[in-house]
Scaffold this motif. Sequence first.
Motif, PDB file in Angstrom:
ATOM      1  N   ASP A  98       0.830  -1.224   0.000  1.00 11.15           N
ATOM      2  CA  ASP A  98       0.220  -0.069   0.154  1.00 11.15           C
ATOM      3  C   ASP A  98       0.896   1.291  -0.113  1.00 11.15           C
ATOM      4  OD1 ASP A  98       1.035  -0.719   2.557  1.00 11.15           O
ATOM      5  OD2 ASP A  98      -0.692   0.550   3.557  1.00 11.15           O
ATOM      6  N   ASP A  99       2.056   0.947  -0.182  1.00 12.25           N
ATOM      7  CA  ASP A  99       3.024   2.310  -0.289  1.00 12.25           C
ATOM      8  C   ASP A  99       3.329   2.468  -1.876  1.00 12.25           C
ATOM      9  OD1 ASP A  99       3.080   2.674   2.388  1.00 12.25           O
ATOM     10  OD2 ASP A  99       4.617   1.152   2.813  1.00 12.25           O
ATOM     11  N   PHE A 100       3.273   3.688  -2.205  1.00 12.50           N
ATOM     12  CA  PHE A 100       3.522   4.075  -3.561  1.00 12.50           C
ATOM     13  C   PHE A 100       3.994   5.431  -3.646  1.00 12.50           C
ATOM     14  CE2 PHE A 100      -0.850   4.801  -3.027  1.00 12.50           C
ATOM     15  CZ  PHE A 100      -1.166   6.076  -3.588  1.00 12.50           C
ATOM     16  N   VAL A 101       4.775   5.719  -4.730  1.00 14.60           N
ATOM     17  CA  VAL A 101       5.027   7.080  -5.265  1.00 14.60           C
ATOM     18  C   VAL A 101       4.722   7.111  -6.692  1.00 14.60           C
ATOM     19  CG1 VAL A 101       6.839   7.394  -3.641  1.00 14.60           C
ATOM     20  CG2 VAL A 101       7.470   6.409  -5.896  1.00 14.60           C
ATOM     21  N   CYS A 102       4.404   8.399  -7.065  1.00 10.65           N
ATOM     22  CA  CYS A 102       4.012   8.533  -8.553  1.00 10.65           C
ATOM     23  C   CYS A 102       4.948   9.878  -8.850  1.00 10.65           C
ATOM     24  CB  CYS A 102       2.624   9.297  -8.816  1.00 10.65           C
ATOM     25  SG  CYS A 102       2.211   9.974 -10.337  1.00 10.65           S
ATOM     26  N   VAL A 103       5.589   9.524 -10.148  1.00  8.89           N
ATOM     27  CA  VAL A 103       6.690  10.636 -10.778  1.00  8.89           C
ATOM     28  C   VAL A 103       6.102  11.201 -11.814  1.00  8.89           C
ATOM     29  CG1 VAL A 103       8.470   9.582  -9.500  1.00  8.89           C
ATOM     30  CG2 VAL A 103       7.966   8.643 -11.599  1.00  8.89           C
ATOM     31  N   ALA A 104       6.086  12.413 -11.917  1.00  6.56           N
ATOM     32  CA  ALA A 104       5.574  12.959 -13.231  1.00  6.56           C
ATOM     33  C   ALA A 104       6.692  14.313 -13.643  1.00  6.56           C
ATOM     34  CB  ALA A 104       4.280  13.935 -12.874  1.00  6.56           C
ATOM     35  N   GLN A 105       6.614  14.352 -14.922  1.00 11.81           N
ATOM     36  CA  GLN A 105       7.721  15.237 -15.595  1.00 11.81           C
ATOM     37  C   GLN A 105       7.105  16.758 -15.269  1.00 11.81           C
ATOM     38  OE1 GLN A 105       7.858  14.650 -20.121  1.00 11.81           O
ATOM     39  NE2 GLN A 105       9.753  15.913 -20.030  1.00 11.81           N
ATOM     40  N   TYR A 106       5.845  16.865 -15.354  1.00  7.37           N
ATOM     41  CA  TYR A 106       5.283  18.356 -14.997  1.00  7.37           C
ATOM     42  C   TYR A 106       4.677  18.418 -13.932  1.00  7.37           C
ATOM     43  CZ  TYR A 106       6.550  18.499 -20.185  1.00  7.37           C
ATOM     44  OH  TYR A 106       7.290  18.443 -21.468  1.00  7.37           O
ATOM     45  N   LYS A 107       4.546  19.581 -13.136  1.00  9.70           N
ATOM     46  CA  LYS A 107       4.002  19.845 -12.073  1.00  9.70           C
ATOM     47  C   LYS A 107       2.556  19.692 -12.256  1.00  9.70           C
ATOM     48  CE  LYS A 107       3.192  23.495  -8.480  1.00  9.70           C
ATOM     49  NZ  LYS A 107       3.928  24.726  -8.033  1.00  9.70           N
ATOM     50  N   ALA A 108       2.140  20.048 -13.309  1.00 16.31           N
ATOM     51  CA  ALA A 108       0.217  20.154 -13.710  1.00 16.31           C
ATOM     52  C   ALA A 108       0.028  18.680 -13.701  1.00 16.31           C
ATOM     53  CB  ALA A 108       0.115  20.700 -15.045  1.00 16.31           C
ATOM     54  N   ASP A 109       0.643  17.871 -13.866  1.00 17.34           N
ATOM     55  CA  ASP A 109       0.423  16.370 -14.132  1.00 17.34           C
ATOM     56  C   ASP A 109       0.288  15.815 -12.564  1.00 17.34           C
ATOM     57  OD1 ASP A 109      -0.152  16.214 -16.688  1.00 17.34           O
ATOM     58  OD2 ASP A 109       1.945  15.552 -17.109  1.00 17.34           O
ATOM     59  N   ALA A 110       1.272  16.004 -11.681  1.00 15.64           N
ATOM     60  CA  ALA A 110       1.476  15.657 -10.451  1.00 15.64           C
ATOM     61  C   ALA A 110       0.432  16.387  -9.555  1.00 15.64           C
ATOM     62  CB  ALA A 110       2.736  16.146  -9.675  1.00 15.64           C
ATOM     63  N   GLU A 111      -0.088  17.473  -9.756  1.00 18.60           N
ATOM     64  CA  GLU A 111      -1.060  18.152  -8.917  1.00 18.60           C
ATOM     65  C   GLU A 111      -2.529  17.605  -9.368  1.00 18.60           C
ATOM     66  OE1 GLU A 111      -0.744  22.395 -10.239  1.00 18.60           O
ATOM     67  OE2 GLU A 111       0.547  22.536  -8.273  1.00 18.60           O
ATOM     68  N   ARG A 112      -2.841  17.167 -10.746  1.00 14.97           N
ATOM     69  CA  ARG A 112      -4.070  16.346 -10.933  1.00 14.97           C
ATOM     70  C   ARG A 112      -4.059  15.242 -10.487  1.00 14.97           C
ATOM     71  NH1 ARG A 112      -5.460  12.926 -15.173  1.00 14.97           N
ATOM     72  NH2 ARG A 112      -7.651  13.219 -15.785  1.00 14.97           N
ATOM     73  N   PHE A 113      -3.082  14.554 -10.574  1.00  8.04           N
ATOM     74  CA  PHE A 113      -3.030  13.147  -9.826  1.00  8.04           C
ATOM     75  C   PHE A 113      -3.300  13.273  -8.276  1.00  8.04           C
ATOM     76  CE2 PHE A 113      -0.974   9.489  -7.943  1.00  8.04           C
ATOM     77  CZ  PHE A 113      -1.637   8.702  -8.654  1.00  8.04           C
ATOM     78  N   TYR A 114      -2.930  14.301  -7.663  1.00 13.61           N
ATOM     79  CA  TYR A 114      -2.949  14.431  -6.188  1.00 13.61           C
ATOM     80  C   TYR A 114      -4.512  14.860  -5.855  1.00 13.61           C
ATOM     81  CZ  TYR A 114      -2.198  16.481  -1.571  1.00 13.61           C
ATOM     82  OH  TYR A 114      -2.455  16.883  -0.280  1.00 13.61           O
ATOM     83  N   ARG A 115      -5.128  15.543  -7.021  1.00 21.52           N
ATOM     84  CA  ARG A 115      -6.620  15.719  -6.657  1.00 21.52           C
ATOM     85  C   ARG A 115      -7.599  14.675  -6.949  1.00 21.52           C
ATOM     86  NH1 ARG A 115      -4.973  20.249  -9.999  1.00 21.52           N
ATOM     87  NH2 ARG A 115      -6.198  19.419 -11.791  1.00 21.52           N
ATOM     88  N   ILE A 116      -7.357  13.918  -7.831  1.00 19.24           N
ATOM     89  CA  ILE A 116      -8.171  12.767  -8.336  1.00 19.24           C
ATOM     90  C   ILE A 116      -8.170  11.571  -7.329  1.00 19.24           C
ATOM     91  CG2 ILE A 116      -8.750  13.824 -10.589  1.00 19.24           C
ATOM     92  CD1 ILE A 116      -6.771  11.634 -11.676  1.00 19.24           C
ATOM     93  N   LEU A 117      -6.887  11.593  -6.876  1.00 21.44           N
ATOM     94  CA  LEU A 117      -6.527  10.049  -6.263  1.00 21.44           C
ATOM     95  C   LEU A 117      -7.549   9.802  -5.303  1.00 21.44           C
ATOM     96  CD1 LEU A 117      -4.589   7.757  -5.927  1.00 21.44           C
ATOM     97  CD2 LEU A 117      -3.150   9.269  -4.358  1.00 21.44           C
ATOM     98  N   PRO A 118      -7.638  10.857  -4.092  1.00 21.69           N
ATOM     99  CA  PRO A 118      -8.839  10.496  -3.220  1.00 21.69           C
ATOM    100  C   PRO A 118     -10.067   9.951  -3.533  1.00 21.69           C
ATOM    101  CG  PRO A 118      -7.573  12.490  -2.726  1.00 21.69           C
ATOM    102  CD  PRO A 118      -7.335  12.031  -4.181  1.00 21.69           C
ATOM    103  N   GLN A 119     -10.738  10.609  -4.731  1.00 24.29           N
ATOM    104  CA  GLN A 119     -11.816   9.982  -5.323  1.00 24.29           C
ATOM    105  C   GLN A 119     -11.942   8.738  -5.973  1.00 24.29           C
ATOM    106  OE1 GLN A 119     -13.463  12.835  -8.386  1.00 24.29           O
ATOM    107  NE2 GLN A 119     -15.159  11.534  -8.631  1.00 24.29           N
ATOM    108  N   ARG A 120     -10.932   8.465  -6.423  1.00 21.99           N
ATOM    109  CA  ARG A 120     -10.723   7.232  -7.057  1.00 21.99           C
ATOM    110  C   ARG A 120     -10.646   6.048  -6.084  1.00 21.99           C
ATOM    111  NH1 ARG A 120     -11.234   3.479 -11.135  1.00 21.99           N
ATOM    112  NH2 ARG A 120     -10.013   1.740 -11.000  1.00 21.99           N
ATOM    113  N   LEU A 121      -9.626   6.388  -4.948  1.00 16.69           N
ATOM    114  CA  LEU A 121      -9.701   5.436  -3.792  1.00 16.69           C
ATOM    115  C   LEU A 121     -10.912   5.140  -3.041  1.00 16.69           C
ATOM    116  CD1 LEU A 121      -5.758   6.082  -2.751  1.00 16.69           C
ATOM    117  CD2 LEU A 121      -6.841   4.250  -4.056  1.00 16.69           C
ATOM    118  N   GLY A 122     -11.621   6.393  -2.830  1.00 17.33           N
ATOM    119  CA  GLY A 122     -13.039   6.349  -2.247  1.00 17.33           C
ATOM    120  C   GLY A 122     -13.998   5.455  -2.619  1.00 17.33           C
TER     121      GLY A 122
END
Length: 279
Positions: A98-122
Amino acid sequence: MEADITGFFDNIDHQWMIRMLEQRIDDKPLLRLIKKWLKAGILEEDGQVLHPVTGTPQGGVVSPILAHVYLHYALDLWFEKVVKKESQGAVALYRYADDFVCVAQYKADAERFYRILPQRLGTFNLHVAEDKTRIVRFSRYQPGTSFDFLGFAFRWDRSRAGKQVVQCRTSRKKFHRSLANCRTWCREHRSLPRKRLFGVLNAKLRGDYNYYGITGNYDSLKAFFSQAMHILRKWLNRRSQKRSYTGQCFEALLKRYRIERPRITDTPPRQQALFLAFR
């Protein structure tokens, strides 16, 4: 971005778990057996038996396998089929349990993943640990930044050739926790016969080197060994009122019982993968 899931093994939804298994397993008796296993009672210290509605029994031999299947469908496939396609630059997900890291080339992609991750896991009854989930700028052009993953601290540093490379060190949290465990063990087992004491200690040191003995982490191994031996000598000298081991005598004792010395045991694939991801 580094992330963690709150109470992952306690919140696995049984219905989702069975639906996921049905995607690849057509053996109904086996599925019924897994259902019964998921609903197996847990014996509490007061003698009561609890039958959890969610989660997998703690300590169960199949729990890690089912947990991996659960996150494979809840996170891994979604990341491959949705997140990657909708990202502007290169992205990658590295997960262990259950431990993971996501690496992204652009900041916008990282911020988008950060926003939608709780909804997906929920959707699967899982929740992100907010205190352990954050976006970190990790770039060779910004030295000093680092993040922890699986007991290692990843950071940019210069190699002997002067090039910027991703290096791994034992994280401070794990380093101090290991020393605390060593201190407790030495205090509780200092009265054991020396042959047995050093036999168990060598097994513990080998396990530590096999996990943390990666290229570039020798200084951490050496520091841990030095402090662990200082702790051991302290508690051996408390076996009696007489101080038994001076520095020279203690070194002779370590040599006699062939104490395991720090050594590099492997080159970490994760280190190479992260280096390629940030090139």
